[in-house]
Design a protein around this motif. Structure first.
Motif, short mmCIF file in Angstrom:
data_model
loop_
_atom_site.label_atom_id
_atom_site.label_comp_id
_atom_site.label_asym_id
_atom_site.label_seq_id
_atom_site.Cartn_x
_atom_site.Cartn_y
_atom_site.Cartn_z
N UNK A 33 0.84 -1.18 0.00
CA UNK A 33 0.00 0.00 0.00
C UNK A 33 0.89 1.25 0.00
N UNK A 34 0.59 2.17 -0.85
CA UNK A 34 1.32 3.43 -0.94
C UNK A 34 0.96 4.31 0.25
N UNK A 35 1.95 4.89 0.86
CA UNK A 35 1.69 5.76 2.01
C UNK A 35 1.91 7.20 1.63
N UNK A 36 0.91 8.01 1.78
CA UNK A 36 1.02 9.44 1.52
C UNK A 36 1.57 10.18 2.74
N UNK A 37 1.70 9.50 3.86
CA UNK A 37 2.08 10.15 5.10
C UNK A 37 3.32 9.52 5.71
N UNK A 38 4.24 9.07 4.84
CA UNK A 38 5.48 8.45 5.32
C UNK A 38 6.18 9.36 6.31
N UNK A 39 6.69 8.75 7.35
CA UNK A 39 7.49 9.50 8.30
C UNK A 39 6.68 10.23 9.35
N UNK A 40 5.37 10.20 9.26
CA UNK A 40 4.57 10.90 10.26
C UNK A 40 4.10 9.91 11.32
N UNK A 41 4.40 10.22 12.55
CA UNK A 41 3.90 9.43 13.66
C UNK A 41 2.66 10.14 14.16
N UNK A 42 1.53 9.75 13.56
CA UNK A 42 0.30 10.50 13.82
C UNK A 42 -0.90 9.59 13.60
N UNK A 43 -1.76 9.51 14.57
CA UNK A 43 -2.97 8.68 14.46
C UNK A 43 -3.88 9.17 13.35
N UNK A 44 -3.96 10.48 13.15
CA UNK A 44 -4.80 11.02 12.08
C UNK A 44 -4.24 10.61 10.73
N UNK A 45 -2.93 10.70 10.56
CA UNK A 45 -2.31 10.30 9.29
C UNK A 45 -2.57 8.81 9.01
N UNK A 46 -2.44 7.97 10.02
CA UNK A 46 -2.70 6.53 9.83
C UNK A 46 -4.16 6.28 9.48
N UNK A 47 -5.06 7.04 10.08
CA UNK A 47 -6.48 6.91 9.76
C UNK A 47 -6.75 7.33 8.33
#
Length: 164
Positions: A1-15
């Motif tokens: 799966x492509x991640x648009x939020x690489x490097x972000x430790x964030x629950x919102x980004x993971x959601x």
């Protein structure tokens, strides 16, 4: 799966990796309102079939929806909310209520949420405005509001349920 939020430790980004793609929240809205079959969702949203297939696949892959067969020959499936998907109900309601307040349609809200037990409206805090009960998705009925067009998913789903 492509991640648009690489490097972000964030629950919102993971959601957002799961539900942040264009169309995903409208697909979920339709499933919450009773449109569960691919063709119903596609026809109602006017979304490209390949885009819808991708969105549904992602939601199934992440356990938000499950595919359940409803016909054997040919095999056809409908998409049902899992408990993980049902946990998105407050998000859907908040987005709807925000839109009703800040981006209203001239005719009024397309959907009215009412407490199943007493008929009271659902507050911004997900409580019944009439009796004060704390509400969850199984405690609430979605009804067509004054701004619901004839092709609103709630009306389409009711027509399908009535054999229409």
């Amino acid at each position: 799966m492509r991640s648009d939020y690489d490097g972000q430790t964030c629950s919102i980004a993971r959601t957002l990796e799961v539900i942040g793609e264009r169309w995903t929240m409208l697909v979920l809205r339709n499933v919450f309102l009773g449109l569960r079959r691919f063709d119903e969702i596609q026809r109602n949203l006017g979304i490209a079939r390949n885009v819808l297939a991708d969105r549904l696949g992602t939601l199934v892959e992440h356990g938000v929806l499950e595919k359940v067969p409803y016909q054997e020959r040919p095999v056809r499936h409908e998409y049902r909310l899992t408990e993980k998907g049902i946990d998105l109900w407050p998000v859907i309601v908040s987005l709807m209520q925000w839109g009703d307040r800040h981006a209203p349609t001239p005719a009024g809200p397309p959907v009215l949420l009412r407490h199943r037990d007493c008929g009271g409206a659902v507050s911004r805090h997900l409580t019944c405005e009439a009796c004060g009960a704390a509400l969850g998705p199984r405690d609430v009925r979605s009804l067509p509001g004054p701004g619901a067009p004839p092709d609103h998913p709630l009306l389409v789903a009711r027509g399908a349920a009535d054999g229409g």
